[in-house]
Design an enzyme around this catalytic site. Sequence first.
Site, PDB file in Angstrom:
ATOM      1  N   TYR A  74     -86.311   6.634   8.218  1.00 23.87           N
ATOM      2  CA  TYR A  74     -86.849   5.271   8.331  1.00 23.87           C
ATOM      3  C   TYR A  74     -87.439   4.951   9.706  1.00 23.87           C
ATOM      4  O   TYR A  74     -88.528   4.406   9.802  1.00 23.87           O
ATOM      5  CB  TYR A  74     -85.787   4.205   7.966  1.00 23.87           C
ATOM      6  CG  TYR A  74     -86.302   2.794   8.103  1.00 23.87           C
ATOM      7  CD1 TYR A  74     -87.219   2.285   7.180  1.00 23.87           C
ATOM      8  CD2 TYR A  74     -85.911   1.984   9.159  1.00 23.87           C
ATOM      9  CE1 TYR A  74     -87.715   0.999   7.313  1.00 23.87           C
ATOM     10  CE2 TYR A  74     -86.399   0.698   9.299  1.00 23.87           C
ATOM     11  CZ  TYR A  74     -87.306   0.206   8.377  1.00 23.87           C
ATOM     12  OH  TYR A  74     -87.803  -1.059   8.519  1.00 23.87           O
TER      13      TYR A  74
ATOM     14  N   ARG B 222     -88.590  12.462   2.727  1.00 21.55           N
ATOM     15  CA  ARG B 222     -87.631  11.360   2.701  1.00 21.55           C
ATOM     16  C   ARG B 222     -87.533  10.646   4.047  1.00 21.55           C
ATOM     17  O   ARG B 222     -87.224   9.451   4.093  1.00 21.55           O
ATOM     18  CB  ARG B 222     -86.238  11.891   2.333  1.00 21.55           C
ATOM     19  CG  ARG B 222     -86.107  12.368   0.907  1.00 21.55           C
ATOM     20  CD  ARG B 222     -85.318  11.373   0.075  1.00 21.55           C
ATOM     21  NE  ARG B 222     -85.004  11.906  -1.241  1.00 21.55           N
ATOM     22  CZ  ARG B 222     -84.193  11.323  -2.108  1.00 21.55           C
ATOM     23  NH1 ARG B 222     -83.598  10.187  -1.793  1.00 21.55           N
ATOM     24  NH2 ARG B 222     -83.979  11.855  -3.285  1.00 21.55           N
TER      25      ARG B 222
ATOM     26  N   ILE C  76     -79.860  25.185  -0.676  1.00 21.67           N
ATOM     27  CA  ILE C  76     -79.009  24.016  -0.903  1.00 21.67           C
ATOM     28  C   ILE C  76     -79.804  23.179  -1.887  1.00 21.67           C
ATOM     29  O   ILE C  76     -80.547  22.275  -1.519  1.00 21.67           O
ATOM     30  CB  ILE C  76     -78.689  23.281   0.413  1.00 21.67           C
ATOM     31  CG1 ILE C  76     -78.080  24.263   1.432  1.00 21.67           C
ATOM     32  CG2 ILE C  76     -77.728  22.119   0.173  1.00 21.67           C
ATOM     33  CD1 ILE C  76     -77.832  23.673   2.815  1.00 21.67           C
TER      34      ILE C  76
ATOM     35  N   THR D 120     -78.395  14.532   0.410  1.00 23.58           N
ATOM     36  CA  THR D 120     -79.275  13.662  -0.380  1.00 23.58           C
ATOM     37  C   THR D 120     -78.752  13.449  -1.793  1.00 23.58           C
ATOM     38  O   THR D 120     -78.713  12.325  -2.292  1.00 23.58           O
ATOM     39  CB  THR D 120     -80.692  14.255  -0.441  1.00 23.58           C
ATOM     40  OG1 THR D 120     -81.196  14.415   0.883  1.00 23.58           O
ATOM     41  CG2 THR D 120     -81.622  13.342  -1.215  1.00 23.58           C
ATOM     42  N   SER D 121     -78.311  14.519  -2.450  1.00 19.73           N
ATOM     43  CA  SER D 121     -77.798  14.405  -3.816  1.00 19.73           C
ATOM     44  C   SER D 121     -76.517  13.590  -3.889  1.00 19.73           C
ATOM     45  O   SER D 121     -76.141  13.111  -4.952  1.00 19.73           O
ATOM     46  CB  SER D 121     -77.552  15.796  -4.413  1.00 19.73           C
ATOM     47  OG  SER D 121     -78.759  16.528  -4.491  1.00 19.73           O
TER      48      SER D 121
ATOM     49  N   LYS E 203     -81.787  23.461   6.962  1.00 15.95           N
ATOM     50  CA  LYS E 203     -82.169  23.297   5.558  1.00 15.95           C
ATOM     51  C   LYS E 203     -83.570  22.712   5.571  1.00 15.95           C
ATOM     52  O   LYS E 203     -83.777  21.594   6.044  1.00 15.95           O
ATOM     53  CB  LYS E 203     -81.216  22.364   4.814  1.00 15.95           C
ATOM     54  CG  LYS E 203     -81.678  22.075   3.378  1.00 15.95           C
ATOM     55  CD  LYS E 203     -80.793  21.051   2.671  1.00 15.95           C
ATOM     56  CE  LYS E 203     -81.344  20.741   1.281  1.00 15.95           C
ATOM     57  NZ  LYS E 203     -80.534  19.718   0.561  1.00 15.95           N
TER      58      LYS E 203
ATOM     59  N   TYR F  50     -81.119  19.359   8.984  1.00 17.84           N
ATOM     60  CA  TYR F  50     -81.676  19.108   7.645  1.00 17.84           C
ATOM     61  C   TYR F  50     -83.020  18.405   7.811  1.00 17.84           C
ATOM     62  O   TYR F  50     -83.090  17.249   8.207  1.00 17.84           O
ATOM     63  CB  TYR F  50     -80.696  18.248   6.851  1.00 17.84           C
ATOM     64  CG  TYR F  50     -81.090  17.893   5.437  1.00 17.84           C
ATOM     65  CD1 TYR F  50     -82.153  18.507   4.771  1.00 17.84           C
ATOM     66  CD2 TYR F  50     -80.356  16.947   4.743  1.00 17.84           C
ATOM     67  CE1 TYR F  50     -82.489  18.159   3.473  1.00 17.84           C
ATOM     68  CE2 TYR F  50     -80.679  16.598   3.430  1.00 17.84           C
ATOM     69  CZ  TYR F  50     -81.745  17.205   2.812  1.00 17.84           C
ATOM     70  OH  TYR F  50     -82.070  16.860   1.522  1.00 17.84           O
TER      71      TYR F  50
END
Length: 308
Positions: free
Chosen positions: A115, A146, A212, A52-53, A170, A141
């Site tokens: 999505y 999100r 993380i 994501t980052s 995660k 993850y």
Amino acid sequence: MAYREAKERLRGSIAPVVTPFDEEGNVDFAALAALIDWHIESGTHGISVTGTSGEPSSLTLEERKQVMETAKKAVAGRVPFVPGTGSTNHAETIELTKFAQEIGADAAMVIVPYYNRPSQAALYKHFKAVAEAVDIPIIVYNIPGRTAVNLEVKTLARLAEDCPNIIGVKESNKDFEHVNRVLWHCGRDFLLFSGIELLCYPMLAIGGAGSISATANVVPHKVAELHDAWFEGDIKRAQDLHFELMELNDVLFIETNPGPVKAALGMMGKITPKLRLPLDLPSEEHQRQIRRTLVKYGLLAEEPSKTA
């Protein structure tokens, strides 16, 4: 067995490194390599990119591969390397995960597809197919804030049982009951990583493997020290660091990640503070708040007063 070895090595602070861009918006590969060197010198226990980052949805497929390959070379075997290979596209996820295996990644982090909001049955099929397509450890993850769908514990437990290379998760999940049940149903040796900054320490307390955490981008030494203190049995020090980091954690999520993180790194002179639309840097007021917090943490020198 490689999976057992991976479970032993993948511990502590695995930093989800941002993807630096130059002023024109191109990936700055030299800055990425420099960030990775800084992380490892600061004590970070593992490196992840294109999570994501790392703004993966803003990168082309080829750029994601180039970022992964650049990072793998920069890491140079010094710490474990765990790139993010997930996508909302199933075939693309398999392609990227295969590429991670080809370049010698220690594991791949695969996000719940975002999505399209798949059912639990579809999620099971998706992750099982990805796991069966490669011979590399997989860290799932789960970030429902999100993706708009939560990977339920029973689905994850079924995957862990049926796919020996799915070795951990995660959890960017604020439901602490959920993460407790992950270890209960998947086994105490299943790797549980926190993706929620205020749960990094609490997850260690129930048997988590590490975190993380986006905050590791800005203070890699502090986040690594928290984990080192815990693993060395210095619980008081780990608790102190947990609370010491709270204000910084909050300001780094004052707007959508990684906007505040990139703004902070730009102020610190580590990168050009650039994101690709539709993401952008925080508002001027929020940037001022970020700067004040960095000064408070000793990460920036206090600006001289404008009054004589």
